[in-house]
Design an enzyme around this catalytic site. Structure first.
Site, PDB file in Angstrom:
ATOM      1  N   LYS A  11     -26.449  47.285   4.253  1.00 65.69           N
ATOM      2  CA  LYS A  11     -26.613  48.575   4.507  1.00 65.69           C
ATOM      3  C   LYS A  11     -27.778  48.579   5.528  1.00 65.69           C
ATOM      4  CE  LYS A  11     -25.241  50.776   0.221  1.00 65.69           C
ATOM      5  NZ  LYS A  11     -25.291  51.719  -0.848  1.00 65.69           N
ATOM      6  N   TYR A  51     -16.851  57.278   1.860  1.00 64.14           N
ATOM      7  CA  TYR A  51     -17.484  57.605   0.749  1.00 64.14           C
ATOM      8  C   TYR A  51     -17.138  58.947   0.144  1.00 64.14           C
ATOM      9  CZ  TYR A  51     -21.452  54.227   0.623  1.00 64.14           C
ATOM     10  OH  TYR A  51     -22.114  53.060   0.456  1.00 64.14           O
ATOM     11  N   ASN A 114     -30.330  50.890  -0.782  1.00 66.10           N
ATOM     12  CA  ASN A 114     -30.161  49.725  -1.774  1.00 66.10           C
ATOM     13  C   ASN A 114     -29.538  48.695  -1.377  1.00 66.10           C
ATOM     14  OD1 ASN A 114     -27.782  51.019  -1.903  1.00 66.10           O
ATOM     15  ND2 ASN A 114     -27.810  51.496  -4.092  1.00 66.10           N
ATOM     16  N   HIS A 117     -23.484  47.386  -0.486  1.00 68.66           N
ATOM     17  CA  HIS A 117     -22.425  48.224  -1.123  1.00 68.66           C
ATOM     18  C   HIS A 117     -21.433  46.976  -1.669  1.00 68.66           C
ATOM     19  CE1 HIS A 117     -18.639  50.596  -1.845  1.00 68.66           C
ATOM     20  NE2 HIS A 117     -18.108  49.575  -1.360  1.00 68.66           N
ATOM     21  N   GLU A 128     -10.776  49.380   0.660  1.00 70.45           N
ATOM     22  CA  GLU A 128     -11.694  49.213   1.321  1.00 70.45           C
ATOM     23  C   GLU A 128     -11.577  48.205   2.656  1.00 70.45           C
ATOM     24  OE1 GLU A 128     -15.224  51.421  -2.007  1.00 70.45           O
ATOM     25  OE2 GLU A 128     -15.086  49.261  -1.270  1.00 70.45           O
TER      26      GLU A 128
HETATM   27  P1  GDP Z   1     -22.726  51.584  -6.098  1.00 70.40           P
HETATM   28  O1  GDP Z   1     -21.403  51.287  -6.550  1.00 70.40           O
HETATM   29  O2  GDP Z   1     -23.846  50.921  -7.163  1.00 70.40           O
HETATM   30  O3  GDP Z   1     -23.131  51.754  -4.806  1.00 70.40           O
HETATM   31  O4  GDP Z   1     -23.089  53.211  -6.718  1.00 70.40           O
HETATM   32  P2  GDP Z   1     -22.327  54.700  -6.391  1.00 70.40           P
HETATM   33  O5  GDP Z   1     -20.959  54.447  -5.786  1.00 70.40           O
HETATM   34  O6  GDP Z   1     -22.717  55.357  -7.692  1.00 70.40           O
HETATM   35  O7  GDP Z   1     -23.022  55.391  -5.224  1.00 70.40           O
HETATM   36  C1  GDP Z   1     -22.790  54.954  -3.955  1.00 70.40           C
HETATM   37  C2  GDP Z   1     -24.075  54.764  -3.184  1.00 70.40           C
HETATM   38  O8  GDP Z   1     -24.716  56.209  -2.940  1.00 70.40           O
HETATM   39  C3  GDP Z   1     -25.197  53.832  -3.916  1.00 70.40           C
HETATM   40  O9  GDP Z   1     -24.999  52.716  -3.559  1.00 70.40           O
HETATM   41  C4  GDP Z   1     -26.623  54.794  -3.220  1.00 70.40           C
HETATM   42  O10 GDP Z   1     -26.766  54.306  -1.753  1.00 70.40           O
HETATM   43  C5  GDP Z   1     -26.227  56.267  -3.301  1.00 70.40           C
HETATM   44  N1  GDP Z   1     -26.598  56.739  -4.319  1.00 70.40           N
HETATM   45  C6  GDP Z   1     -26.125  56.763  -5.617  1.00 70.40           C
HETATM   46  N2  GDP Z   1     -26.734  57.408  -6.381  1.00 70.40           N
HETATM   47  C7  GDP Z   1     -27.843  58.261  -5.671  1.00 70.40           C
HETATM   48  C8  GDP Z   1     -28.681  59.148  -5.899  1.00 70.40           C
HETATM   49  O11 GDP Z   1     -28.696  59.626  -7.178  1.00 70.40           O
HETATM   50  N3  GDP Z   1     -29.264  59.698  -4.981  1.00 70.40           N
HETATM   51  C9  GDP Z   1     -29.235  59.167  -3.663  1.00 70.40           C
HETATM   52  N4  GDP Z   1     -30.107  59.642  -2.486  1.00 70.40           N
HETATM   53  N5  GDP Z   1     -28.180  58.293  -3.329  1.00 70.40           N
HETATM   54  C10 GDP Z   1     -27.465  57.811  -4.405  1.00 70.40           C
END
Ligand code: GDP
Length: 140
Positions: A11, A51, A114, A117, A128
């Protein structure tokens, strides 16, 4: 054990800090092979479509803004149980909850920024991968 492919994205927080190499080393040390890779800048539309599952979440607009804020490295990782193995080496979404030694524990700046992905299941991995790569770009 099954040979799988998964989509990985390094990222913008990581490309900005010039740490794509150390992240690739972590992936390779975890037994994953980078069989396709390119550095791109995602458009707003690309990020929104990618997303789409999160469209109703409160963080959606911030997430799209973050993912389009700089270069990303999109890659296909191949290996035994690659989807799970990649999720393990990535660590939990929130770096505060990530295990020691994982990419997110080592490098993530926040729950949003973070660093990586990774696809979460076989069907999403296939979707994807096809979103970013043609067959001609994949070389095991
Ligand atoms: P992943 O599969 O671990 O990447 O997590 P998710 O699919 O739940 O979320 C996708 C991405 O959205 C995450 O990797 C973060 O970059 C972002 N994200 C997830 N939860 C949060 C949140 O509570 N706040 C914010 N600002 N970003 C989030």
């Amino acid at each position: 054990m099954a040979l799988e492919r998964t989509l990985s994205i390094i990222k913008p927080d990581a490309t900005r800090r010039n740490i794509t190499g150390v992240i690739n080393t972590k992936l390779e040390e975890a037994g994953l092979r980078i069989v396709a890779q390119k550095r791109i800048r995602m458009s707003r539309q690309m990020a929104e479509t990618f997303y789409d599952v999160h469209r109703e979440r409160p963080f959606f607009n911030n997430l799209v803004a973050f993912m389009t804020s700089g270069a990303v490295v999109v890659q296909i990782l191949e290996g035994e149980n690659a989807i799970t193995r990649n999720r393990e080496v990535m660590g939990a979404t929130n770096p505060e909850n990530a295990d020691e030694g994982t990419i997110r524990k080592l490098y993530a700046e926040s729950i949003e920024s973070n660093s990586v992905h990774g696809s979460d299941a076989l069907d999403t991995a296939a979707t994807e991968i096809a979103y970013f790569f043609s067959d001609a770009e994949i070389h095991a």
